[in-house]
Design an enzyme around this catalytic site. Structure first.
Site, PDB file in Angstrom:
ATOM      1  N   GLY A 154      12.162 -60.295  -9.930  1.00 10.58           N
ATOM      2  CA  GLY A 154      12.685 -59.043 -10.483  1.00 10.58           C
ATOM      3  C   GLY A 154      12.837 -58.061  -9.339  1.00 10.58           C
ATOM      4  N   ALA A 155      14.087 -57.700  -9.046  1.00  7.65           N
ATOM      5  CA  ALA A 155      14.346 -56.774  -7.937  1.00  7.65           C
ATOM      6  C   ALA A 155      14.768 -55.412  -8.474  1.00  7.65           C
ATOM      7  CB  ALA A 155      15.417 -57.351  -7.004  1.00  7.65           C
ATOM      8  N   GLY A 171       9.866 -54.119  -8.991  1.00 12.20           N
ATOM      9  CA  GLY A 171       9.830 -55.247  -8.066  1.00 12.20           C
ATOM     10  C   GLY A 171      10.176 -54.839  -6.646  1.00 12.20           C
ATOM     11  N   ASP A 196      16.103 -62.274  -8.292  1.00  7.28           N
ATOM     12  CA  ASP A 196      16.590 -61.594  -9.494  1.00  7.28           C
ATOM     13  C   ASP A 196      17.771 -62.409 -10.019  1.00  7.28           C
ATOM     14  OD1 ASP A 196      16.214 -58.383 -10.460  1.00  7.28           O
ATOM     15  OD2 ASP A 196      18.014 -59.399 -11.190  1.00  7.28           O
ATOM     16  N   ASN A 217      11.407 -60.022 -23.371  1.00  8.12           N
ATOM     17  CA  ASN A 217      10.675 -60.271 -22.138  1.00  8.12           C
ATOM     18  C   ASN A 217       9.907 -61.593 -22.166  1.00  8.12           C
ATOM     19  OD1 ASN A 217      11.742 -58.027 -21.044  1.00  8.12           O
ATOM     20  ND2 ASN A 217       9.885 -56.791 -21.056  1.00  8.12           N
ATOM     21  N   HIS A 233      -3.563 -52.070 -22.307  1.00  4.11           N
ATOM     22  CA  HIS A 233      -2.638 -51.060 -21.814  1.00  4.11           C
ATOM     23  C   HIS A 233      -2.053 -50.367 -23.037  1.00  4.11           C
ATOM     24  CE1 HIS A 233      -0.282 -49.478 -18.635  1.00  4.11           C
ATOM     25  NE2 HIS A 233       0.827 -50.122 -18.872  1.00  4.11           N
TER      26      HIS A 233
HETATM   27  N1  APR Z   1      14.814 -63.511 -13.641  1.00  4.70           N
HETATM   28  C1  APR Z   1      14.725 -62.637 -12.637  1.00  4.70           C
HETATM   29  N2  APR Z   1      14.938 -61.305 -12.788  1.00  4.70           N
HETATM   30  C2  APR Z   1      15.265 -60.874 -14.009  1.00  4.70           C
HETATM   31  C3  APR Z   1      15.378 -61.739 -15.105  1.00  4.70           C
HETATM   32  C4  APR Z   1      15.132 -63.124 -14.891  1.00  4.70           C
HETATM   33  N3  APR Z   1      15.214 -64.017 -15.869  1.00  4.70           N
HETATM   34  N4  APR Z   1      15.721 -61.008 -16.189  1.00  4.70           N
HETATM   35  C5  APR Z   1      15.812 -59.730 -15.785  1.00  4.70           C
HETATM   36  N5  APR Z   1      15.544 -59.644 -14.461  1.00  4.70           N
HETATM   37  C6  APR Z   1      15.553 -58.468 -13.594  1.00  4.70           C
HETATM   38  C7  APR Z   1      16.677 -57.495 -13.910  1.00  4.70           C
HETATM   39  O1  APR Z   1      17.921 -57.950 -13.421  1.00  4.70           O
HETATM   40  C8  APR Z   1      16.182 -56.239 -13.189  1.00  4.70           C
HETATM   41  O2  APR Z   1      16.676 -56.167 -11.873  1.00  4.70           O
HETATM   42  O3  APR Z   1      14.375 -57.699 -13.763  1.00  4.70           O
HETATM   43  C9  APR Z   1      14.659 -56.428 -13.169  1.00  4.70           C
HETATM   44  C10 APR Z   1      13.926 -55.370 -13.957  1.00  4.70           C
HETATM   45  O4  APR Z   1      14.092 -54.178 -13.265  1.00  4.70           O
HETATM   46  P1  APR Z   1      14.151 -52.746 -13.938  1.00  4.70           P
HETATM   47  O5  APR Z   1      15.101 -52.808 -15.081  1.00  4.70           O
HETATM   48  O6  APR Z   1      14.366 -51.738 -12.849  1.00  4.70           O
HETATM   49  O7  APR Z   1      12.693 -52.582 -14.569  1.00  4.70           O
HETATM   50  P2  APR Z   1      11.363 -52.143 -13.808  1.00  4.70           P
HETATM   51  O8  APR Z   1      11.194 -50.671 -13.895  1.00  4.70           O
HETATM   52  O9  APR Z   1      11.347 -52.793 -12.483  1.00  4.70           O
HETATM   53  O10 APR Z   1      10.237 -52.768 -14.760  1.00  4.70           O
HETATM   54  C11 APR Z   1      10.042 -54.160 -14.821  1.00  4.70           C
HETATM   55  O11 APR Z   1       7.716 -53.900 -15.400  1.00  4.70           O
HETATM   56  O12 APR Z   1       6.455 -52.037 -16.026  1.00  4.70           O
HETATM   57  C12 APR Z   1       7.154 -53.149 -16.464  1.00  4.70           C
HETATM   58  O13 APR Z   1       7.955 -52.407 -18.598  1.00  4.70           O
HETATM   59  C13 APR Z   1       8.332 -52.749 -17.307  1.00  4.70           C
HETATM   60  O14 APR Z   1       8.678 -54.932 -18.128  1.00  4.70           O
HETATM   61  C14 APR Z   1       9.176 -53.990 -17.226  1.00  4.70           C
HETATM   62  C15 APR Z   1       8.933 -54.492 -15.803  1.00  4.70           C
END
Ligand code: APR
Length: 313
Positions: free
Chosen positions: A8-9, A13, A33, A95, A175
């Protein structure tokens, strides 16, 4: 070669990857990602900061799990963040599908790794990651407690005007709604929090801590918090990579501590190379212990929602 993968970038991430890279903890940080170009672009940007910041760790951006092979630690941040007004439960199904797929890939490429889960809803996602991985549960840990305690400490410092570094704030449990603050063990310098603030004032801070994530979501309008969350994830990665055995609040598999069994729960534990080295039972009050048991039962109940998901093929 020492290697950490961040899946997850997004905001969480990428800031986690940046913190790990800048600390020169490992040789490589792999950031992956599903969005093409995103991890690659962010990695390039981070690597170009190396001469200025003065670290050597390379960040590899990729959409291919092959590049994650042989990771020591994998931090899973992939998923959707909460939107304003959205509960953590709303996120469960989406998720869960993401985390399941990610864990299958990770286990295939890095069978010896340790998994740190931060994707919400945290308790369910950590439980799911443990089940899907088949790993020993000491090697699958969730991050929530460091963040909650840190938020609590910040609020205490703010109202008491004390040095943030002199505050010890303790939160256990889950949490969110079933977070269990432990005021009896909170310290402000050499004084107990309960001697510094009234019960009503402490309750206000507890409530603000409980809603700490939602408050930020409400202000940002889109996306959720990531500076303090990534600091918390980094702290766990650091403890594992450096094998510090440092005590910190994490979401850990309970094996009888506080007389709680077979459920993931936020507790203080010593973290090192193998993950959870020891869960520490703190001398909580009877009321706090009852709240911890209630939190454990709430998590146990929430986890059953995972069974309602139709996974398909
Ligand atoms: N594989 C890899 N990356 C993925 C996948 C997957 N199958 N599905 C989604 N992603 C990526 C998205 O493309 C996005 O870049 O996960 C990233 C999530 O990033 P953000 O939307 O910026 O969310 P973020 O604030 O980083 O939070 C991520 O952490 O705190 C928790 O509730 C929050 O569950 C969320 C997670």
């Amino acid at each position: 070669m020492r290697k950490v993968t961040v899946v997850g970038a997004g905001k969480y991430g990428s800031t986690t990857a940046q913190r790990i890279a800048e600390a020169d903890l490992v040789d490589e940080v792999v950031m992956t990602d599903i969005v093409e170009g995103l991890p690659q672009g962010l990695a390039l940007d981070m690597n170009q900061a190396r001469p200025v910041v003065g670290h050597r760790t390379m960040v590899i951006g990729t959409n291919d799990y092959t590049d994650t092979a042989g990771s020591d630690v994998v931090v899973i941040t992939a998923g959707l963040p909460r939107k304003p007004g959205m509960s953590r439960m709303d996120l469960l199904e989406t998720n869960a599908r993401i985390v399941k797929r990610v864990v299958e890939e990770i286990v295939d490429k890095s069978p010896e790794c340790l998994i740190i889960v931060v994707t919400n809803p945290l308790d369910q996602m950590t439980t799911l990651a443990a089940e899907v991985s088949g790993f020993s549960r000491s090697r699958v840990i969730g991050q929530a407690g460091i963040l909650d305690s840190s938020r609590f400490a910040h609020f205490i410092a703010e109202v008491t005007n004390e040095d943030i570094q002199s505050i010890r704030a303790v939160t256990l449990g889950s949490h969110g709604e079933t977070m269990v603050p432990v005021p009896s063990l909170c310290r402000v310098g050499d004084r107990s929090l309960t001697d510094v603030l009234t019960p009503a004032a402490i309750d206000d801070l507890v409530e603000r801590t409980r809603n700490g994530g939602a408050e930020i979501v409400g202000l940002l309008k889109q996306g959720s918090a990531y500076f303090a969350p990534s600091a918390a994830a980094y702290k766990m990665v650091h403890a594992v990579i450096k094998n510090t055995g440092e005590e910190m609040p994490v979401c850990a598999w309970m094996t009888g501590q506080y007389d709680i069994h077979d459920v993931y729960l936020g507790v203080e534990a010593k973290i090192g190379a193998g993950g959870i080295q020891q869960i520490d039972e703190l001398p909580v009050t009877e009321t706090e212990l009852a709240a911890l048991h209630a939190a454990a039962e709430a998590v146990r109940e929430k986890v059953t929602d995972l069974e309602k998901i139709e996974w398909g093929s």
